[in-house]
Motif scaffolding. Structure first.
Motif, PDB file in Angstrom:
ATOM      1  N   TRP A  29       0.836  -1.199   0.000  1.00 48.36           N
ATOM      2  CA  TRP A  29       0.000   0.000   0.000  1.00 48.36           C
ATOM      3  C   TRP A  29       0.872   1.251   0.000  1.00 48.36           C
ATOM      4  CZ3 TRP A  29      -2.611   1.958   5.073  1.00 48.36           C
ATOM      5  CH2 TRP A  29      -3.303   3.151   4.819  1.00 48.36           C
ATOM      6  N   LEU A  30       0.649   2.115  -0.987  1.00 51.10           N
ATOM      7  CA  LEU A  30       1.324   3.403  -1.064  1.00 51.10           C
ATOM      8  C   LEU A  30       0.281   4.504  -1.143  1.00 51.10           C
ATOM      9  CD1 LEU A  30       4.170   2.507  -3.583  1.00 51.10           C
ATOM     10  CD2 LEU A  30       4.368   2.808  -1.105  1.00 51.10           C
ATOM     11  N   GLU A  31       0.674   5.712  -0.686  1.00 48.83           N
ATOM     12  CA  GLU A  31      -0.317   6.785  -0.526  1.00 48.83           C
ATOM     13  C   GLU A  31      -0.149   7.951  -1.490  1.00 48.83           C
ATOM     14  OE1 GLU A  31      -1.450   7.662   3.620  1.00 48.83           O
ATOM     15  OE2 GLU A  31       0.069   6.182   4.189  1.00 48.83           O
ATOM     16  N   ASP A  32       0.804   7.879  -2.415  1.00 50.34           N
ATOM     17  CA  ASP A  32       0.905   8.946  -3.415  1.00 50.34           C
ATOM     18  C   ASP A  32       1.364   8.377  -4.751  1.00 50.34           C
ATOM     19  OD1 ASP A  32       3.897   9.672  -4.024  1.00 50.34           O
ATOM     20  OD2 ASP A  32       3.829   9.435  -1.855  1.00 50.34           O
ATOM     21  N   GLY A  33       1.011   9.083  -5.811  1.00 47.70           N
ATOM     22  CA  GLY A  33       1.278   8.584  -7.153  1.00 47.70           C
ATOM     23  C   GLY A  33       2.743   8.503  -7.499  1.00 47.70           C
ATOM     24  N   SER A  34       3.552   9.430  -6.980  1.00 50.83           N
ATOM     25  CA  SER A  34       4.975   9.429  -7.299  1.00 50.83           C
ATOM     26  C   SER A  34       5.668   8.196  -6.728  1.00 50.83           C
ATOM     27  CB  SER A  34       5.631  10.703  -6.758  1.00 50.83           C
ATOM     28  OG  SER A  34       7.005  10.743  -7.081  1.00 50.83           O
ATOM     29  N   ALA A  35       5.358   7.867  -5.470  1.00 49.59           N
ATOM     30  CA  ALA A  35       5.942   6.669  -4.857  1.00 49.59           C
ATOM     31  C   ALA A  35       5.496   5.412  -5.596  1.00 49.59           C
ATOM     32  CB  ALA A  35       5.548   6.590  -3.383  1.00 49.59           C
ATOM     33  N   ALA A  36       4.237   5.401  -6.033  1.00 45.34           N
ATOM     34  CA  ALA A  36       3.737   4.245  -6.779  1.00 45.34           C
ATOM     35  C   ALA A  36       4.445   4.107  -8.117  1.00 45.34           C
ATOM     36  CB  ALA A  36       2.228   4.380  -6.988  1.00 45.34           C
ATOM     37  N   ASP A  37       4.742   5.228  -8.758  1.00 45.84           N
ATOM     38  CA  ASP A  37       5.454   5.202 -10.034  1.00 45.84           C
ATOM     39  C   ASP A  37       6.835   4.568  -9.861  1.00 45.84           C
ATOM     40  OD1 ASP A  37       5.849   5.766 -12.786  1.00 45.84           O
ATOM     41  OD2 ASP A  37       6.920   7.600 -12.281  1.00 45.84           O
ATOM     42  N   VAL A  38       7.522   4.942  -8.794  1.00 41.26           N
ATOM     43  CA  VAL A  38       8.837   4.368  -8.512  1.00 41.26           C
ATOM     44  C   VAL A  38       8.716   2.860  -8.270  1.00 41.26           C
ATOM     45  CG1 VAL A  38      10.761   4.326  -6.884  1.00 41.26           C
ATOM     46  CG2 VAL A  38       9.791   6.520  -7.608  1.00 41.26           C
ATOM     47  N   ALA A  39       7.717   2.471  -7.467  1.00 44.22           N
ATOM     48  CA  ALA A  39       7.534   1.051  -7.160  1.00 44.22           C
ATOM     49  C   ALA A  39       7.242   0.245  -8.413  1.00 44.22           C
ATOM     50  CB  ALA A  39       6.402   0.878  -6.144  1.00 44.22           C
ATOM     51  N   LEU A  40       6.418   0.769  -9.290  1.00 45.38           N
ATOM     52  CA  LEU A  40       6.039   0.049 -10.501  1.00 45.38           C
ATOM     53  C   LEU A  40       7.180  -0.049 -11.504  1.00 45.38           C
ATOM     54  CD1 LEU A  40       2.443   1.484 -10.862  1.00 45.38           C
ATOM     55  CD2 LEU A  40       3.014  -0.942 -10.660  1.00 45.38           C
ATOM     56  N   ARG A  41       8.129   0.857 -11.420  1.00 46.61           N
ATOM     57  CA  ARG A  41       9.304   0.782 -12.292  1.00 46.61           C
ATOM     58  C   ARG A  41      10.280  -0.303 -11.832  1.00 46.61           C
ATOM     59  NH1 ARG A  41      10.176   5.217 -15.763  1.00 46.61           N
ATOM     60  NH2 ARG A  41       8.671   6.907 -15.475  1.00 46.61           N
ATOM     61  N   GLY A  42      10.286  -0.586 -10.527  1.00 43.89           N
ATOM     62  CA  GLY A  42      11.285  -1.505 -10.011  1.00 43.89           C
ATOM     63  C   GLY A  42      10.771  -2.812  -9.466  1.00 43.89           C
ATOM     64  N   GLU A  43       9.430  -2.934  -9.332  1.00 42.20           N
ATOM     65  CA  GLU A  43       8.851  -4.136  -8.738  1.00 42.20           C
ATOM     66  C   GLU A  43       7.831  -4.758  -9.685  1.00 42.20           C
ATOM     67  OE1 GLU A  43       9.584  -5.371  -5.707  1.00 42.20           O
ATOM     68  OE2 GLU A  43      10.830  -3.749  -4.924  1.00 42.20           O
ATOM     69  N   GLU A  44       7.502  -6.011  -9.425  1.00 48.13           N
ATOM     70  CA  GLU A  44       6.517  -6.723 -10.244  1.00 48.13           C
ATOM     71  C   GLU A  44       5.252  -6.951  -9.422  1.00 48.13           C
ATOM     72  OE1 GLU A  44       6.107 -10.822 -12.913  1.00 48.13           O
ATOM     73  OE2 GLU A  44       7.891 -10.442 -11.699  1.00 48.13           O
ATOM     74  N   PHE A  45       4.119  -6.572  -9.998  1.00 46.85           N
ATOM     75  CA  PHE A  45       2.824  -6.776  -9.352  1.00 46.85           C
ATOM     76  C   PHE A  45       1.877  -7.434 -10.337  1.00 46.85           C
ATOM     77  CE2 PHE A  45       4.784  -3.064  -7.394  1.00 46.85           C
ATOM     78  CZ  PHE A  45       4.671  -3.344  -6.036  1.00 46.85           C
ATOM     79  N   LYS A  46       0.962  -8.248  -9.808  1.00 46.73           N
ATOM     80  CA  LYS A  46      -0.019  -8.872 -10.679  1.00 46.73           C
ATOM     81  C   LYS A  46      -1.089  -7.878 -11.118  1.00 46.73           C
ATOM     82  CE  LYS A  46       0.299 -13.268 -11.869  1.00 46.73           C
ATOM     83  NZ  LYS A  46       1.741 -13.358 -11.846  1.00 46.73           N
ATOM     84  N   ALA A  47      -1.382  -6.877 -10.271  1.00 43.76           N
ATOM     85  CA  ALA A  47      -2.398  -5.889 -10.607  1.00 43.76           C
ATOM     86  C   ALA A  47      -2.219  -4.674  -9.701  1.00 43.76           C
ATOM     87  CB  ALA A  47      -3.804  -6.465 -10.454  1.00 43.76           C
ATOM     88  N   VAL A  48      -2.891  -3.577 -10.090  1.00 38.63           N
ATOM     89  CA  VAL A  48      -2.847  -2.332  -9.330  1.00 38.63           C
ATOM     90  C   VAL A  48      -4.271  -1.881  -9.044  1.00 38.63           C
ATOM     91  CG1 VAL A  48      -2.069   0.073  -9.270  1.00 38.63           C
ATOM     92  CG2 VAL A  48      -0.707  -1.661 -10.490  1.00 38.63           C
ATOM     93  N   VAL A  49      -4.531  -1.512  -7.795  1.00 37.06           N
ATOM     94  CA  VAL A  49      -5.780  -0.836  -7.438  1.00 37.06           C
ATOM     95  C   VAL A  49      -5.422   0.635  -7.277  1.00 37.06           C
ATOM     96  CG1 VAL A  49      -7.656  -0.631  -5.773  1.00 37.06           C
ATOM     97  CG2 VAL A  49      -6.685  -2.880  -6.287  1.00 37.06           C
ATOM     98  N   LEU A  50      -5.982   1.484  -8.114  1.00 37.37           N
ATOM     99  CA  LEU A  50      -5.498   2.855  -8.251  1.00 37.37           C
ATOM    100  C   LEU A  50      -6.589   3.890  -8.011  1.00 37.37           C
ATOM    101  CD1 LEU A  50      -3.155   4.754  -9.159  1.00 37.37           C
ATOM    102  CD2 LEU A  50      -3.990   4.447 -11.506  1.00 37.37           C
ATOM    103  N   ASP A  51      -6.401   4.719  -6.982  1.00 32.72           N
ATOM    104  CA  ASP A  51      -7.265   5.875  -6.766  1.00 32.72           C
ATOM    105  C   ASP A  51      -6.876   6.967  -7.756  1.00 32.72           C
ATOM    106  OD1 ASP A  51      -9.135   7.555  -5.519  1.00 32.72           O
ATOM    107  OD2 ASP A  51      -7.602   8.388  -4.190  1.00 32.72           O
ATOM    108  N   LEU A  52      -7.832   7.787  -8.161  1.00 31.86           N
ATOM    109  CA  LEU A  52      -7.521   8.854  -9.112  1.00 31.86           C
ATOM    110  C   LEU A  52      -7.036  10.129  -8.428  1.00 31.86           C
ATOM    111  CD1 LEU A  52     -10.309   8.646 -11.855  1.00 31.86           C
ATOM    112  CD2 LEU A  52      -8.003   7.696 -11.874  1.00 31.86           C
ATOM    113  N   GLY A  53      -7.613  10.456  -7.274  1.00 28.87           N
ATOM    114  CA  GLY A  53      -7.279  11.710  -6.601  1.00 28.87           C
ATOM    115  C   GLY A  53      -6.095  11.584  -5.680  1.00 28.87           C
TER     116      GLY A  53
END
Length: 226
Positions: A29-53
């Motif tokens: 669980w991450l709370e901001d889009g920038s941190a999630a962007d970093v995680a998605l560049r370096g980690e593998e996930f089966k899916a993402v649940v993404l808030d828009l705001g």
């Protein structure tokens, strides 16, 4: 399976993380889009649940970056916005599904399983490879028609290997797909789970590719069943 939850509401994020874990997912669980962007560049996930705001980088901006670099990780957009325009933007931006808060955990879990199946090119239903059948929703398995009692990690490992039947997965790949960042993973956890699965099924169901990893061979009879 390991998923990424990106939600800036602390109460909602905590509830979603706990509920999805109870449903059998390994949840980061991450709370901001920038941190999630970093995680998605370096980690593998089966899916993402993404808030828009989201702060720092909105959900739509994150989605655009993800698809812009060719990352096809399934994304379920989760937002309080119920206007048609927002739904259209999310789906046109590359989301695989779209749900409006509040949502029942059981429904969100089902939607996650569905987008993951579609990303694997599979239809809805039970996953069968040879004599092994798993039900991802009920988290149950049978072998040669008889029920097999599996611990949660054993089931998760078997499911991942069946989804990738015919492909060799390394230990590090399996660890990254099954365990959360703070899980305190033992160095031989995958080997222990493979050992237990072989005892409960048959030794030949999971093969060791020496120096590489593990695989479930394709049998020609694997299929998704309704």
């Amino acid at each position: 399976m390991r998923i990424l939850l990106v939600e800036d509401d602390a109460l909602l994020g905590d509830a979603l993380q706990a509920g999805l874990r109870e449903a059998g997912f390994a949840v980061e669980w991450l709370e901001d889009g920038s941190a999630a962007d970093v995680a998605l560049r370096g980690e593998e996930f089966k899916a993402v649940v993404l808030d828009l705001g989201l702060p720092r980088l909105t959900g739509l901006e994150l989605l655009q970056r993800l698809r812009g670099r060719g990352d096809r990780t399934p994304v379920v957009v989760l937002t309080a916005r119920d206007a048609v325009e927002d739904r259209v933007k999310g789906l046109d931006g590359g989301a695989d599904d779209y749900v409006v808060k509040p949502i029942a955990i059981a429904e969100l879990a089902a939607r996650l399983r569905a987008v993951v199946r579609r990303s694997q090119g599979a239809a809805a239903g039970l996953l069968q490879v040879g004599h092994v059948v798993v039900d991802p929703a009920a988290r149950t398995a049978t072998f040669r028609g008889r029920p097999v009692e599996l611990q949660p990690r054993e089931f998760a490992l078997l499911h991942e290997l069946l989804l990738n039947a015919g492909r060799v997965l390394t230990r590090s790949q399996l660890e990254s797909r099954l365990y959360e960042w703070d899980s305190g993973l033992d160095s031989n956890a995958i080997e222990v789970h493979v050992h237990h699965l072989r005892r409960k099924l048959e030794p030949g169901v999971i093969r060791t590719v020496r120096g590489v990893g593990y695989m479930v061979p394709r049998t020609g009879g694997e299929r998704e069943r309704r």
